[in-house]
Design a protein around this motif. Structure first.
Motif, PDB file in Angstrom:
ATOM      1  N   PHE A  10      -3.751  -0.938  -8.456  1.00  0.00           N
ATOM      2  CA  PHE A  10      -2.360  -1.384  -8.406  1.00  0.00           C
ATOM      3  C   PHE A  10      -1.844  -1.872  -9.755  1.00  0.00           C
ATOM      4  O   PHE A  10      -1.478  -3.040  -9.903  1.00  0.00           O
ATOM      5  CB  PHE A  10      -2.197  -2.472  -7.351  1.00  0.00           C
ATOM      6  CG  PHE A  10      -2.493  -1.993  -5.965  1.00  0.00           C
ATOM      7  CD1 PHE A  10      -1.606  -1.139  -5.317  1.00  0.00           C
ATOM      8  CD2 PHE A  10      -3.666  -2.356  -5.329  1.00  0.00           C
ATOM      9  CE1 PHE A  10      -1.884  -0.674  -4.040  1.00  0.00           C
ATOM     10  CE2 PHE A  10      -3.951  -1.887  -4.057  1.00  0.00           C
ATOM     11  CZ  PHE A  10      -3.063  -1.052  -3.410  1.00  0.00           C
ATOM     12  N   ARG A  41       1.936  -3.463  -9.810  1.00  0.00           N
ATOM     13  CA  ARG A  41       2.118  -4.687  -9.043  1.00  0.00           C
ATOM     14  C   ARG A  41       1.377  -5.853  -9.692  1.00  0.00           C
ATOM     15  O   ARG A  41       1.905  -6.972  -9.764  1.00  0.00           O
ATOM     16  CB  ARG A  41       1.633  -4.484  -7.599  1.00  0.00           C
ATOM     17  CG  ARG A  41       1.860  -5.691  -6.712  1.00  0.00           C
ATOM     18  CD  ARG A  41       3.329  -6.044  -6.615  1.00  0.00           C
ATOM     19  NE  ARG A  41       3.570  -7.227  -5.812  1.00  0.00           N
ATOM     20  CZ  ARG A  41       4.426  -8.188  -6.155  1.00  0.00           C
ATOM     21  NH1 ARG A  41       5.118  -8.097  -7.293  1.00  0.00           N
ATOM     22  NH2 ARG A  41       4.609  -9.220  -5.360  1.00  0.00           N
ATOM     23  N   ARG A  73       1.327  -5.260  -1.089  1.00  0.00           N
ATOM     24  CA  ARG A  73       1.812  -5.628  -2.421  1.00  0.00           C
ATOM     25  C   ARG A  73       2.755  -6.826  -2.372  1.00  0.00           C
ATOM     26  O   ARG A  73       2.683  -7.738  -3.203  1.00  0.00           O
ATOM     27  CB  ARG A  73       2.538  -4.441  -3.068  1.00  0.00           C
ATOM     28  CG  ARG A  73       1.619  -3.300  -3.474  1.00  0.00           C
ATOM     29  CD  ARG A  73       2.246  -2.469  -4.594  1.00  0.00           C
ATOM     30  NE  ARG A  73       3.666  -2.247  -4.420  1.00  0.00           N
ATOM     31  CZ  ARG A  73       4.214  -1.112  -3.999  1.00  0.00           C
ATOM     32  NH1 ARG A  73       3.453  -0.076  -3.707  1.00  0.00           N
ATOM     33  NH2 ARG A  73       5.514  -1.001  -3.874  1.00  0.00           N
TER      34      ARG A  73
END
Lengths: 291, 291
Positions: B235, B238, B163
């Motif tokens: 994700f 993120r 990330r």
């Protein structure tokens, strides 16, 4: 060099490999193709300018590049991604198979046939690149920005799985490709596709080199001493155990064959082949084992 | 089907995708190329025969295949490795760029120019495939034969690095490719190469789809509700944070453009696009985060 806008496609007449200095890495796959074919190439290994050059289209053509290696073509265009580079130059270097080498010289049905052989070779090269990445991740399973020592326990876990599950799966695959190639011995050698050396053979040779142990090297009659002494190998014990099973004989035959081919033999003997260092391929005693 | 020796190159007239059932996976990159171009294809998703077929040259031509997806060509030959498949079919589907689409129809200097554009696209596709593998490894950093739950702490470590370091690096790269493409808005869209849709655009779209969060989806005006509801995203937090920086606007523009293109729009609306399951792309709340 190469400060001129590459998009102008100037005729510079030669191939230039852009890569990190001091380690074979993924650049070695490109080097082997040129060394085997005898087509001249030069190298630009300046670590200070490498990334700025490759990420700036006015210096290295559009599209810019994610990471080295990149190859500057005679036109001035740059191509990166090892698999893309090899697929691009294979027919120019005579490494795209007997039929595949004809792309660019034919159209229609003959081109179709040539493209299919070339793509089959590309497929095998990409599997070698997948294996290369898995080898890298055995020592860096968590983060490439952290030291190996800071991810040692995870590296041990990942490597145990690599040794027991993944490495035999890759070897079994390449053994299957070789064993079912009905033309492989037509020229007396061991070939993945047809009966000529392709970028796929060279890529598998390179991967075998890197997972090939000193133990394995000693098993191979005539293995160039200079290389044995100069390299660090990643998984000596495990590869020796796999070799001893006899299940992957064709893979080891191919390795042996390529090593002694014109071009490669001279390249190894020349000392120009870089030693393994802290790159993709590392030998850590604690990550190796028989099983 | 396909029990006949494929090496005979029978004219079967159609493309057949061989893949696992029940998940989009790497097969989705191949599907998008056909869906976009409108060229017909069928699928063989039988899990019982998949691996035996792909590893047996009498069933799926030589060389045999390491893993699905594989594409049966009209000639009867099979090609595997997602990047090799896309590079092979791109000019046939009109997805190899304005110049690149000419390979197979020209020789000499014009072929050279076409091949260079095609290889630039191949390069970008391979970077998308690298990103795909890194996404996979966030939830399986140690061993693919073990459950996610048995490598949870390592997955958290790997994902934190992904990330903070890797995802922004990939996004910055594609943003750079797009921002420096002087022709990208010639047709009013956002293109990686020239001003036509290529397999590189479709591959980046697919990767964005999978890392695109429900949060991000809500930010995109007009995002097809059906897709938002149907997908699990990997994700969300993120990617939303990265989008908010404004640093990767072209990447999100491309994603938006491809989603609404003829072919892709109908494909998404059709419900044929498979839902994310326990494949490459998974959403685990504990692996996501803003930073």
């Amino acid at each position: 060099m190469a400060e001129e806008p590459a998009t102008k496609k100037q005729k510079t007449e030669d191939y230039v490999l852009y890569y990190w200095p001091g380690l074979p890495g993924r650049g070695e796959f490109v080097r082997l193709a040129f060394e085997y074919s005898g087509v001249p190439y030069t190298e630009n290994l300046n670590p200070a300018t490498l990334i700025p050059t490759l990420t700036t289209p006015s210096k290295s053509s559009h599209p810019p590049h994610f990471a080295p290696p990149a190859l500057k073509l005679p036109s001035g265009r740059f191509i990166s991604q090892t698999g893309a580079i090899l697929n691009h130059v294979a027919p120019k270097l005579g490494l795209a198979g007997e039929k595949g080498n004809k792309v660019g010289k034919t159209t229609g049905a003959e081109w179709e046939e040539a493209e299919e052989e070339r793509s089959a070779i590309n497929q095998l090269v990409l599997t070698c690149m997948d294996l290369t990445l898995e080898i890298h991740d055995t020592h860096h399973p968590v983060a490439i920005d952290k030291y190996y020592e800071d991810q040692l326990s995870q590296a041990k876990d990942r490597t145990a799985s690599f040794r027991s599950l993944r490495l035999p799966k890759f070897f079994a695959h390449f053994q299957n490709v070789l064993a079912t190639n009905t033309e492989k011995h037509k020229n007396g050698g061991t070939y993945l596709i047809g009966s000529t050396t392709t970028t796929a053979d060279l890529a598998l040779f390179q991967v075998c080199s890197t997972i090939t142990p000193s133990t394995f090297a000693r098993l191979i009659k005539g293995f160039v001493e200079q290389v044995v002494d100069g390299l660090l190998f990643a998984f000596p014990k495990r590869v020796a155990a796999l070799k001893a099973t006899g299940d992957y004989d064709n893979v080891f035959e191919l390795y042996e064959r390529v090593k002694n081919e014109k071009g490669i033999k001279e390249y190894i003997a020349s000392g120009r082949r870089q030693k393994y260092a802290n790159g993709i391929w590392r030998h850590y005693e604690e990550l190796d084992g028989d099983e």
